[in-house]
Motif scaffolding. Structure first.
Motif, PDB file in Angstrom:
ATOM      1  N   TYR A  53      18.065   4.286  -6.489  1.00  7.25           N
ATOM      2  CA  TYR A  53      17.422   3.733  -5.358  1.00  7.25           C
ATOM      3  C   TYR A  53      18.466   2.970  -4.730  1.00  7.25           C
ATOM      4  O   TYR A  53      19.048   2.405  -5.166  1.00  7.25           O
ATOM      5  N   SER A 104       9.734   9.810   4.186  1.00  8.55           N
ATOM      6  CA  SER A 104       9.736   9.895   2.319  1.00  8.55           C
ATOM      7  C   SER A 104      11.044   8.665   1.604  1.00  8.55           C
ATOM      8  O   SER A 104      10.969   8.511   0.833  1.00  8.55           O
ATOM      9  N   SER A 148       2.830  11.844  -7.134  1.00 11.46           N
ATOM     10  CA  SER A 148       2.148  11.833  -6.360  1.00 11.46           C
ATOM     11  C   SER A 148       2.594  11.382  -4.772  1.00 11.46           C
ATOM     12  O   SER A 148       1.509  11.359  -3.761  1.00 11.46           O
ATOM     13  N   GLY A 149       4.478  11.879  -4.759  1.00 14.33           N
ATOM     14  CA  GLY A 149       4.006  11.954  -3.203  1.00 14.33           C
ATOM     15  C   GLY A 149       4.667  11.093  -2.468  1.00 14.33           C
ATOM     16  O   GLY A 149       4.622  11.058  -1.354  1.00 14.33           O
ATOM     17  N   ILE A 150       4.464   9.638  -2.825  1.00 10.33           N
ATOM     18  CA  ILE A 150       5.403   8.662  -2.629  1.00 10.33           C
ATOM     19  C   ILE A 150       6.233   8.143  -2.203  1.00 10.33           C
ATOM     20  O   ILE A 150       6.851   7.591  -1.354  1.00 10.33           O
ATOM     21  N   MET A 151       7.520   8.594  -3.104  1.00  6.83           N
ATOM     22  CA  MET A 151       8.618   8.976  -3.070  1.00  6.83           C
ATOM     23  C   MET A 151       8.799  10.350  -3.445  1.00  6.83           C
ATOM     24  O   MET A 151       8.015  11.088  -3.749  1.00  6.83           O
ATOM     25  N   ARG A 152      10.105  10.664  -2.433  1.00  4.54           N
ATOM     26  CA  ARG A 152      10.976  11.897  -2.884  1.00  4.54           C
ATOM     27  C   ARG A 152      11.610  11.245  -3.390  1.00  4.54           C
ATOM     28  O   ARG A 152      12.938  10.614  -4.061  1.00  4.54           O
ATOM     29  N   ALA A 211       9.241   4.281   1.400  1.00  7.89           N
ATOM     30  CA  ALA A 211       8.520   3.765   0.156  1.00  7.89           C
ATOM     31  C   ALA A 211      10.412   2.755  -0.864  1.00  7.89           C
ATOM     32  O   ALA A 211      10.087   1.709  -1.537  1.00  7.89           O
ATOM     33  N   ASP A 212      11.459   3.200  -0.216  1.00  2.08           N
ATOM     34  CA  ASP A 212      12.857   3.448  -1.048  1.00  2.08           C
ATOM     35  C   ASP A 212      13.204   1.723  -0.538  1.00  2.08           C
ATOM     36  O   ASP A 212      13.412   1.184  -1.635  1.00  2.08           O
ATOM     37  N   PHE A 213      12.716   0.882   0.765  1.00  3.33           N
ATOM     38  CA  PHE A 213      12.798   0.322   1.603  1.00  3.33           C
ATOM     39  C   PHE A 213      12.060  -1.296   0.814  1.00  3.33           C
ATOM     40  O   PHE A 213      12.209  -2.146   1.795  1.00  3.33           O
ATOM     41  N   ALA A 214      10.882  -0.847   0.288  1.00  4.34           N
ATOM     42  CA  ALA A 214      10.236  -1.606  -0.552  1.00  4.34           C
ATOM     43  C   ALA A 214      11.458  -3.249  -0.526  1.00  4.34           C
ATOM     44  O   ALA A 214      11.563  -3.157  -1.099  1.00  4.34           O
ATOM     45  N   GLY A 274      -4.009   0.049  -3.950  1.00  2.16           N
ATOM     46  CA  GLY A 274      -4.898   0.545  -2.398  1.00  2.16           C
ATOM     47  C   GLY A 274      -5.691  -0.123  -2.474  1.00  2.16           C
ATOM     48  O   GLY A 274      -6.461   0.580  -1.395  1.00  2.16           O
ATOM     49  N   LYS A 302       5.854   7.597  -9.412  1.00  6.56           N
ATOM     50  CA  LYS A 302       5.357   8.131  -7.881  1.00  6.56           C
ATOM     51  C   LYS A 302       6.093   9.297  -7.464  1.00  6.56           C
ATOM     52  O   LYS A 302       5.497  10.194  -6.054  1.00  6.56           O
ATOM     53  N   ILE A 309      -2.064   4.257  -9.362  1.00  2.00           N
ATOM     54  CA  ILE A 309      -0.307   3.528  -9.536  1.00  2.00           C
ATOM     55  C   ILE A 309      -0.334   2.416  -9.185  1.00  2.00           C
ATOM     56  O   ILE A 309      -0.644   1.778  -7.909  1.00  2.00           O
ATOM     57  N   ARG A 327      21.676  -2.088   1.243  1.00  2.00           N
ATOM     58  CA  ARG A 327      20.885  -1.544   2.150  1.00  2.00           C
ATOM     59  C   ARG A 327      21.694  -1.300   3.687  1.00  2.00           C
ATOM     60  O   ARG A 327      22.814  -1.949   3.845  1.00  2.00           O
ATOM     61  N   LEU A 358       0.710  -1.338  -0.127  1.00  2.00           N
ATOM     62  CA  LEU A 358       0.076   0.045  -0.214  1.00  2.00           C
ATOM     63  C   LEU A 358       0.992   1.604  -0.041  1.00  2.00           C
ATOM     64  O   LEU A 358       0.085   2.388  -0.483  1.00  2.00           O
ATOM     65  N   ILE A 359       2.073   0.916   0.727  1.00  5.56           N
ATOM     66  CA  ILE A 359       2.564   2.148   0.918  1.00  5.56           C
ATOM     67  C   ILE A 359       3.464   2.081  -0.124  1.00  5.56           C
ATOM     68  O   ILE A 359       4.074   3.651  -0.823  1.00  5.56           O
ATOM     69  N   ASN A 360       3.743   1.566  -1.242  1.00  5.06           N
ATOM     70  CA  ASN A 360       4.185   1.718  -2.752  1.00  5.06           C
ATOM     71  C   ASN A 360       3.241   2.633  -3.366  1.00  5.06           C
ATOM     72  O   ASN A 360       3.755   2.734  -4.866  1.00  5.06           O
ATOM     73  N   GLN A 361       1.681   2.235  -3.230  1.00  4.97           N
ATOM     74  CA  GLN A 361       0.840   2.722  -4.275  1.00  4.97           C
ATOM     75  C   GLN A 361      -0.092   4.242  -3.731  1.00  4.97           C
ATOM     76  O   GLN A 361      -0.906   4.397  -4.796  1.00  4.97           O
ATOM     77  N   VAL A 362       0.282   4.157  -2.331  1.00  8.11           N
ATOM     78  CA  VAL A 362      -0.786   5.235  -2.320  1.00  8.11           C
ATOM     79  C   VAL A 362       0.155   6.223  -1.205  1.00  8.11           C
ATOM     80  O   VAL A 362       0.763   5.939  -0.204  1.00  8.11           O
ATOM     81  N   ASN A 363      -0.493   7.213  -1.398  1.00  6.52           N
ATOM     82  CA  ASN A 363       0.075   8.709  -0.454  1.00  6.52           C
ATOM     83  C   ASN A 363      -0.484   9.066   0.568  1.00  6.52           C
ATOM     84  O   ASN A 363      -1.606   9.501   0.434  1.00  6.52           O
TER      85      ASN A 363
END
Lengths: 410, 268
Positions: B28, A404, B92-96, A407-410, B117, B89, B112, B34, A246-251
């Motif tokens: 990424y 922020s 739509s503010g999911i990532m920066r 989502a990068d850690f998915a 969702g 993404k 997306i 990581r 969900l976090i990957n798709q929705v803000n």
């Protein structure tokens, strides 16, 4: 605007930069003072070096004045540096790291130097605070004021706008959880009741330990709160991880995922609390006026749990080992918290372990109210109070500073 | 109470910029990067031993800049892995972005991914309310439109079954239907039309044309040249994370087709 959309935050919430700075300055000072107060409380409980007597004055106004002044100095310093190339270093994350460092230094300083409130100590603290403050011009100072993002108050404002999401999500989660099992709520209540029944048998019949009240009443009062705490901690660790899709798709404001966990924990708590009341009534303990303390105690525990959860939920994403570590710690903490035994049974030299544990103090106060029907020791709640609110603020700030990146850690 | 079908307030000003993307880079953290205690320690050790192990970081987007004006509809095309979804993404503010800035003025709905969702355990009807809440719309605001949403998505027989049993086409239809019914000023769509059948695609395109004429902004990712041509005057072509071309749809599509035919093997 047709709908007051949550994303429309810049138009709906706008404070002048100076006000934001002032608010943030206050918050920073508050955090450092909070860290100091925690340190003082810890110091009062430890029996190392010069033992502090009861006559120690835990909050000398002089100290706070110096802290505030040093902050102000550092603040203007940083405001100046925001106009130089140095501002590159002033990201929310680096600021938060320094804040952690500063809080740690403050605590250590208090532990080390507190017994004599000397000139040396004041110099030490003002130096730390000045150092910190330079990096602590939190978010609004450096970020483009037109953009206005990432201030603490904007986060809260956005959360408020999304309250419908939180409410709806929580309601659906609870509905689906209770509708899928046949006897629904019963399962939630069964576990604490069964545990306490078995343990009651073991402790009062096999081990023959004498409690001044029936063991099941004594134990259940502690267990009910502990369950709220531990379900929050374990749920909080999985809160973000389990909703990665969900976090990957929705803000949406990510803290809703964490608040959801504590919300579910609270609903469960309502049922187990009901069971506790019934068990109490069967043993001849009835509701009394002291119950007015309960909401306050609950609030303390929730704030403390939430603070820890905010840290754990984002940390568990970055360092996957944390969940194993925490489950070990929680297991140990269960036995170090006075749930199975009364505090009076602990020998004097180990008493400080209980006094250092905010959950234990809250549980003790809760038991005072629920089982003994007497007012809790308000002085002993001072430490959990400071701890809970400081942790909550820091945890939330940490969470939002890392939001922020989630989502990068998915 | 404010309702959904008030006219768009700011549509009169058609020249204003709603999306502004400036020099955006997105890096990424790959799995091997990581950050962990063990990894950091190993890295320090390697660096001490003078072994060059720090590989080139992977950039999903590099130096992408463009602006979109109100009322424009823009398509984003490109091969797989060229950064289209990442760009959406970021929008739509999911990532920066790792570097650069993204600004979106106005409320948006983004669609997306095919699950859009949804929470699989919940029924379609509950997911409508929840999804609207994700878009920032209160339940009481969406309530009058629920029937319309179900009607448009053509899933009335299944509306009370859990979404996890839906086919991908059904959930995409529902997600799309919700996204257009919350009437956002800007819509971000990510290949959702691809899973619908052609009848539904036609319906969607007709509806999006209507939205476009109302002055709403549409940004959508597609591999369907026909849909792109019908809907968008302007197309962005992303290639390996860079903006390769930005212009009239016909021109860009022509170039893109040519590229696909002649440089497909080189592009690997």
């Amino acid at each position: 605007m047709a709908i007051s959309f949550a994303q429309q935050k810049f138009e709906t919430f706008k404070l002048p930069l100076s006000v934001l700075r002032l608010l943030h300055y206050t918050a920073n000072v508050a955090i450092l003072i909070g860290a100091h107060l925690i340190a003082v409380q810890i110091r009062l409980r430890l029996t190392l070096g010069n033992v502090l007597g009861a006559e120690y004055e835990p909050q000398p106004p002089l100290f706070f004045l110096i802290m505030a002044a040093a902050q102000a100095l550092a603040y203007s310093l940083a405001a100046w540096s925001a106009q130089t190339p140095l501002r590159r270093l002033l990201t929310p994350r680096s600021q938060f790291r320094v804040l952690l460092l500063g809080a740690a230094l403050t605590v250590l300083g208090a532990l080390w130097l507190l017994p004599d409130l000397s000139q040396l100590q004041l110099v030490y603290f003002s130096l730390i605070v000045a150092l910190l403050g330079a990096c602590l011009v939190v978010y609004p100072g450096r970020i483009n004021p037109q953009q206005g993002s990432d201030t603490f108050f904007l986060h809260l404002w956005r959360l408020w706008h999304n309250r419908a999401l939180l409410g709806l999500w929580l309601r659906y989660n609870i509905q689906s959880r209770y509708s899928q099992t046949i006897i629904g709520i019963f399962w939630i209540v069964l576990l604490p009741l069964a545990t306490s029944a078995v343990l009651a048998l073991a402790f009062s019949q096999f081990l023959r330990i004498n409690y001044d009240v029936p063991f099941i009443v004594f134990f259940l009062a502690g267990l009910v709160l502990w369950q709220l705490f531990s379900s929050g901690i374990f749920g909080g660790m999985a809160a973000i991880l389990s909703k990665m899709g969900l976090i990957n798709q929705v803000n949406f404001p990510r803290e809703i995922a964490v608040l959801l966990v504590i919300g579910e924990g609270l609903v469960d708590f309502c049922f187990t609390f009901l069971a506790l009341v019934i068990v109490n009534a069967l043993n001849g303990i009835y509701p009394n006026g002291m119950w007015l303390y309960l909401p306050f105690l609950l609030l303390l525990l929730i704030c403390f749990t939430l603070g820890v959860m905010f840290f754990l939920s984002s940390l568990s994403l970055m360092i996957r080992d944390i969940s194993q570590l925490v489950s070990v710690i929680m297991q140990l903490l269960f036995y170090l918290t006075p749930i199975l035994y009364p505090v009076e049974n602990i020998p004097e030299q180990f008493r400080f372990i209980v006094l250092l544990n905010p959950v234990g103090l809250i549980i003790q106060a809760f038991r005072d109210v629920m089982v003994y029907g007497r007012a809790p020791d308000v002085l002993s709640l001072y430490y959990p109070l400071v701890m809970a609110f400081t942790l909550l603020y820091m945890g939330y700030a940490y969470f939002k500073a890392n939001e922020s990146r989630l989502a990068d850690f998915a | 109470m404010m309702t959904l079908d008030q006219p768009l307030a700011a549509t009169s000003d058609t020249t204003s910029t709603v999306i502004e993307v400036q020099g955006v880079y997105k890096q990424y953290a790959r799995l091997e990067y990581r950050p962990s205690l063990r990894h950091e320690a190993l890295n320090l050790l390697r660096r001490a031993l003078r072994k060059q192990t720090v590989a080139q970081p992977f950039y999903a987007l590099q130096d992408v800049s463009f602006t979109v004006r109100r009322g424009e509809s823009v398509a984003i095309i490109g091969r797989n892995g060229s950064g289209k979804t990442t760009l959406l993404k970021l929008l739509s503010g999911i990532m920066r972005p790792s570097k650069g800035s993204v600004r979106v003025n106005g409320r948006f709905a983004s669609l997306i991914g095919l699950q859009a969702g949804f929470l699989g355990e919940l029924s379609g009807r509950k997911n409508i309310y929840l999804n609207a809440a994700f878009h920032g719309v209160m339940p009481r605001q969406i309530a009058p439109y629920v029937e319309d949403i179900i009607e448009f998505a053509e899933i009335r027989p299944f509306i009370d079954t859990p979404v996890k049993h839906y086919s991908s086409g059904m959930s995409a239809r529902l997600g799309f239907s919700i996204a257009i019914h919350v009437l956002p000023e800007i819509i971000f769509l990510d290949e959702v039309l691809a899973v619908g059948d052609s009848a539904f695609q036609q319906k969607c395109i007709a509806h999006m044309l209507k939205l476009r004429d109302e002055g709403r902004t549409i940004v959508f990712v597609s591999h369907d040249a026909g849909a792109v041509q019908m809907l968008c005057q302007r197309t962005l072509w992303l290639h390996k994370g860079r903006l390769r071309m930005d212009g009239e749809t016909e021109l860009v599509l022509e170039e893109y087709q040519y590229f696909l035919q002649h440089h497909a093997s080189e592009a690997q």
